[in-house]
Each structure stands twice: as structure tokens, then as C-alpha cells.
Design an enzyme around this catalytic site. Structure first.
Site, PDB file in Angstrom:
ATOM      1  N   ASP A  21       0.862  -1.186   0.000  1.00 25.96           N
ATOM      2  CA  ASP A  21       0.000   0.000   0.000  1.00 25.96           C
ATOM      3  C   ASP A  21       0.889   1.224   0.000  1.00 25.96           C
ATOM      4  O   ASP A  21       2.067   1.153   0.374  1.00 25.96           O
ATOM      5  CB  ASP A  21      -0.905   0.005   1.236  1.00 25.96           C
ATOM      6  N   VAL A  25       0.677   2.585  -6.753  1.00 27.01           N
ATOM      7  CA  VAL A  25       0.204   1.808  -7.899  1.00 27.01           C
ATOM      8  C   VAL A  25       0.088   2.627  -9.176  1.00 27.01           C
ATOM      9  O   VAL A  25       0.063   2.067 -10.273  1.00 27.01           O
ATOM     10  CB  VAL A  25      -1.143   1.115  -7.602  1.00 27.01           C
ATOM     11  N   SER A  64     -16.066  -3.886  -9.516  1.00 28.53           N
ATOM     12  CA  SER A  64     -17.189  -3.406  -8.717  1.00 28.53           C
ATOM     13  C   SER A  64     -18.471  -3.774  -9.444  1.00 28.53           C
ATOM     14  O   SER A  64     -18.477  -3.938 -10.672  1.00 28.53           O
ATOM     15  CB  SER A  64     -17.114  -1.886  -8.547  1.00 28.53           C
ATOM     16  N   TYR A  66     -16.177   6.728 -11.766  1.00 27.18           N
ATOM     17  CA  TYR A  66     -15.927   5.486 -11.024  1.00 27.18           C
ATOM     18  C   TYR A  66     -16.449   4.287 -11.807  1.00 27.18           C
ATOM     19  O   TYR A  66     -15.744   3.280 -11.971  1.00 27.18           O
ATOM     20  CB  TYR A  66     -16.586   5.562  -9.650  1.00 27.18           C
ATOM     21  N   LYS A  90     -14.110   1.093 -13.401  1.00 28.22           N
ATOM     22  CA  LYS A  90     -14.327  -0.295 -13.018  1.00 28.22           C
ATOM     23  C   LYS A  90     -14.755  -1.142 -14.215  1.00 28.22           C
ATOM     24  O   LYS A  90     -14.391  -2.324 -14.318  1.00 28.22           O
ATOM     25  CB  LYS A  90     -15.364  -0.377 -11.895  1.00 28.22           C
TER      26      LYS A  90
END
Length: 253
Positions: free
Chosen positions: A30, A57, A136, A149, A153
């Protein structure tokens, strides 16, 4: 050997714990410190091997370094779970600034791309491995005020389908897990924002969300972790290119 990104909290922490319980060696990665995750896992599974790693990331070089160091120390990489993600601030697409678009896109899609690419390069040479990307249920259908979003996804889901076809000749599988509303700080933030937009209390918003789920409860990180264990296990060895819903029974049109 497994790597889990976004492991400092929430679903990522739950995935690390379950993998450790299953006997996997796990790198909890992380941008934020994973100390609490490591402490919790070692407390519940004292005999496990788990270590923390720092990764950003959105930077390909950072992800490449994470995968390279893991392989250098442990000789192989069996599983990567690209879980790191952020939720967008609720707003209409027409009101979404470039900065917000870039923030969501860079983590939710580029971050998963970077992890998938780095793992695929190693697993292609190994002729074995499993890549699991966290999508998601918002990948399956558009939701107002979450356009960016949803788009990121959906992109993860389609990219993973293509990756599965590319990697199948090398004995490598790639799947997407699509959680529904899962009890995390990310979900709580979104529900607070939606409660404000709807001019209702937070408690009423929580109940509204629960009422929309056929099984009548929010998901838990362990629900997502269980799906990952199945897909990564020998029992899931004939599954690739799938986008598995873990959402309590919500059906999409």
C-alpha cells in the site's frame, strides 16, 4: 507467494488475513503504512508469513519494483490481487473537473493495469499464476453521480477479459471480482455524501442501501476474500476471464 495491493485497510486487509489463514505467504502492499494489517494478521495467524511493502500503484516503476523484489526474495509469484482503489466524490459528469477524473482514473484503472502488467510478465515466464483484479458491481451498470468510477471499473473488467485470453496459453488465469456495497470506510464516505444529496439522515441512507440488497445486509471484506480464495485455488482452475459478482444477490438488467 501472493501480493495484495491496497492492503492497509478495508477489503485489502480482509484479503490478506484470509490468504494468511489459508497458508499463503503474503506481501501486503500500500502507499499507506500496513502496520495495523500486519499486526492483526500476525495476532490471528501467528505462524503465517506476511510482510509489508510500500507501493504507489499509479507509478509503473513502483509496481514493477514491488513484483521484482517479491520474485527475487521468494523465487516466484503465484497470485496478485490488484485491490487498491479510490471512490470518487459524488457529482454529475457535467460538473466533474479534470483533477477528479485524473485522480480516479490513475488509481482505479492505471493502478490495476500496472499490477496486471508486472505480474503477467513474471507469470508468462513461470507458465503459471493467477491475476485477480477488484472491479465493482458499478462496472456492470451506470449509476448517477458516479460516472467516472463506473467507467474505471468497467475498464478493469474488460481489460481483465482480454488479459485472460492473452495469458491462457501460458497457463495463467485472470479474473475480476465485483463487490457490491461492502462495509468499509470508502462505502461509509459514499453513503454520507448520498445522504446529504438526498437530504436524509445517514442512518436512513444505510437502511436504504440494505433494503436494496436481496440478502438484506451489506457485504463484508471476508465475503470478497472468500471469492478470491476460491478463484485462486485448484477448485477455480477452470475459471478465467470471469467477472464474479459478490453483491448479495443484486441482479443487473
Amino acid at each position: 507467494m501472493a501480493i495484495v495491493t491496497g492492503a492497509a485497510r478495508g477489503v485489502g486487509r480482509g484479503i490478506v488475513l484470509r490468504l494468511a489463514q489459508e497458508g499463503a505467504r503474503v506481501v501486503a502492499a500500500d502507499l499507506s503504512p500496513c502496520d495495523e494489517t500486519i499486526d492483526e494478521v500476525r495476532k490471528l495467524v501467528p505462524e503465517c508469513y506476511v510482510c509489508a511493502a510500500s507501493v504507489n500503484v499509479i507509478e509503473g516503476e513502483s509496481v514493477d519494483a514491488l513484483v521484482a523484489s517479491t520474485v527475487r526474495e521468494h523465487d516466484r509469484l503465484d497470485l496478485i490481487v490488484n485491490n487498491a482503489a479510490v471512490v470518487q466524490t459524488m457529482m454529475m459528469l457535467a460538473d466533474t473537473p479534470d483533477k477528479e477524473f485524473d485522480r480516479i482514473f490513475s488509481v482505479n484503472f492505471r493502478g490495476v493495469f500496472n499490477g496486471s502488467r508486472a505480474a503477467a510478465r513474471v507469470m508468462r515466464e513461470q507458465k503459471n499464476g493467477c491475476i485477480i483484479n477488484i472491479g465493482s458491481w458499478y462496472a456492470k451498470q451506470g449509476f448517477a453521480n458516479f460516472a467516472v468510477y463506473c467507467a474505471t471499473k468497467a475498464a478493469v473488467m474488460r481489460m481483465t477479459e482480454a488479459l485472460a485470453l492473452e495469458m491462457a496459453p501460458f497457463g495463467v488465469r485472470a479474473n475480476t471480482v465485483c463487490p457490491g456495497n461492502t462495509e468499509t470506510e470508502m462505502l461509509k464516505k459514499a453513503m454520507r455524501e448520498e445522504a446529504t444529496l438526498r437530504n436524509i439522515t445517514y442512518e436512513k441512507q444505510v437502511q436504504h442501501v440494505k433494503d436494496s440488497i436481496p440478502l438484506g445486509r451489506l457485504g463484508r471484506p471476508e465475503d470478497i476474500a472468500a471469492a478470491i480464495v476460491y478463484l485462486a485455488s485448484p477448485e477455480g482452475e477452470y475459471i478465467t476471464g470471469e467477472a464474479l459478482n459478490v453483491n448479495g444477490g443484486v441482479i443487473f438488467s
